[in-house]
Design an enzyme around this catalytic site. Sequence first.
Site, PDB file in Angstrom:
ATOM      1  N   GLY A   1       0.765  -1.246   0.000  1.00  0.00           N
ATOM      2  CA  GLY A   1       0.000   0.000   0.000  1.00  0.00           C
ATOM      3  C   GLY A   1       0.790   1.287   0.000  1.00  0.00           C
TER       4      GLY A   1
ATOM      5  CD  GLU B   1       1.177   0.499   7.219  1.00  0.00           C
ATOM      6  OE1 GLU B   1       0.860   0.632   6.015  1.00  0.00           O
ATOM      7  OE2 GLU B   1       0.877  -0.503   7.875  1.00  0.00           O
ATOM      8  CG  ASP B   2      -1.508   1.437   3.231  1.00  0.00           C
ATOM      9  OD1 ASP B   2      -1.280   1.203   4.434  1.00  0.00           O
ATOM     10  OD2 ASP B   2      -2.069   0.614   2.487  1.00  0.00           O
TER      11      ASP B   2
ATOM     12  CG  ASP C   1      -8.689   0.464   9.674  1.00  0.00           C
ATOM     13  OD1 ASP C   1      -9.479   1.381   9.911  1.00  0.00           O
ATOM     14  OD2 ASP C   1      -9.077  -0.691   9.427  1.00  0.00           O
TER      15      ASP C   1
ATOM     16  CB  VAL D   1     -10.203   5.510   1.295  1.00  0.00           C
ATOM     17  CG1 VAL D   1     -11.152   6.462   1.987  1.00  0.00           C
ATOM     18  CG2 VAL D   1      -9.076   5.078   2.235  1.00  0.00           C
TER      19      VAL D   1
HETATM   20  P1  5GP Z   1      -4.596  -1.830  10.771  1.00  0.00           P
HETATM   21  O1  5GP Z   1      -3.658  -2.925  11.170  1.00  0.00           O
HETATM   22  O2  5GP Z   1      -4.115  -0.459  11.159  1.00  0.00           O
HETATM   23  O3  5GP Z   1      -6.001  -2.093  11.203  1.00  0.00           O
HETATM   24  O4  5GP Z   1      -4.724  -1.923   9.202  1.00  0.00           O
HETATM   25  C1  5GP Z   1      -3.844  -1.362   8.354  1.00  0.00           C
HETATM   26  C2  5GP Z   1      -3.984  -1.979   6.976  1.00  0.00           C
HETATM   27  O5  5GP Z   1      -5.344  -2.297   6.636  1.00  0.00           O
HETATM   28  C3  5GP Z   1      -3.527  -0.967   5.952  1.00  0.00           C
HETATM   29  O6  5GP Z   1      -2.135  -1.040   5.755  1.00  0.00           O
HETATM   30  C4  5GP Z   1      -4.353  -1.355   4.739  1.00  0.00           C
HETATM   31  O7  5GP Z   1      -3.674  -2.358   4.020  1.00  0.00           O
HETATM   32  C5  5GP Z   1      -5.634  -1.917   5.296  1.00  0.00           C
HETATM   33  N1  5GP Z   1      -6.716  -0.888   5.314  1.00  0.00           N
HETATM   34  C6  5GP Z   1      -7.268  -0.319   6.397  1.00  0.00           C
HETATM   35  N2  5GP Z   1      -8.215   0.575   6.034  1.00  0.00           N
HETATM   36  C7  5GP Z   1      -8.257   0.569   4.686  1.00  0.00           C
HETATM   37  C8  5GP Z   1      -9.041   1.296   3.712  1.00  0.00           C
HETATM   38  O8  5GP Z   1      -9.918   2.135   4.001  1.00  0.00           O
HETATM   39  N3  5GP Z   1      -8.789   1.015   2.405  1.00  0.00           N
HETATM   40  C9  5GP Z   1      -7.865   0.095   2.008  1.00  0.00           C
HETATM   41  N4  5GP Z   1      -7.706  -0.073   0.697  1.00  0.00           N
HETATM   42  N5  5GP Z   1      -7.096  -0.594   2.895  1.00  0.00           N
HETATM   43  C10 5GP Z   1      -7.294  -0.357   4.216  1.00  0.00           C
HETATM   44 MG    MG Z   2      -1.022  -2.068   4.317  1.00  0.00          MG
END
Ligand code: 5GP
Ligand code: MG
Length: 180
Positions: free
Chosen positions: A48, A102-103, A106, A156
């Site tokens: 990402g 990071e992208d 979340d 998104v």
């Molecule tokens: P976390 O571990 O912080 O819950 O998740 C992070 C990862 O979930 C991000 O690096 C991404 O790959 C994915 N992710 C979380 N929210 C989104 C979103 O709104 N869109 C997309 N495309 N990926 C997301």
């Molecule tokens: Mg990711």
Amino acid sequence: MENIRVHDKQFKIYISQADIQKRVAEVAAAIKEDYKGLNPLFIGILNGSFIFAADLFRNLTIPAEISFIKLASYKGTSSTGNVVTAIGMEEDLHGRHVILLEDIIDTGKTLHAFLPEILHRQPASIKIATFLTKPQALQYPVTADYSCFNIDNKFVIGYGLDYDKLGRNLPALYILDEDQ
Ligand code: 5GP
Ligand code: MG
């Protein structure tokens, strides 16, 4: 393009290409000030972050290094919990000023599970730069040191982020249109 369709879903424009470019340049300028003379090592988390990493790095006009890793998660023991490990980490982080790219943050689960592995390698410092943050989705104690945009708690795509493999090449950010 205001509205687009990817697979079975409709998305609408959320942050324009121009606004993204402007904000990424601002964040790059802040990092540049903070890391002068430190030869920081950026570590982009694939897939990402690759577009954000490229644009941020291009705007950074101080000596700096960049490398990319993939993360793999597996179930650890009951004491370690979920473990996230890096694939392709060839850099020696010892004594380095590391900035993870990071992208999106979340829930924060991924970075929270992965940070111990980075700390174990004894960097001089470790900071997180993320393109997006979803403050309302956060469930783990992870804070971005640099974040381009705080966004709503909705799905998104674009600027590196995908919906089932598609959408990463969109130059703007699009949000799921639940009215469609
Ligand atoms: P976390 O571990 O912080 O819950 O998740 C992070 C990862 O979930 C991000 O690096 C991404 O790959 C994915 N992710 C979380 N929210 C989104 C979103 O709104 N869109 C997309 N495309 N990926 C997301
Ligand atoms: Mg990711």
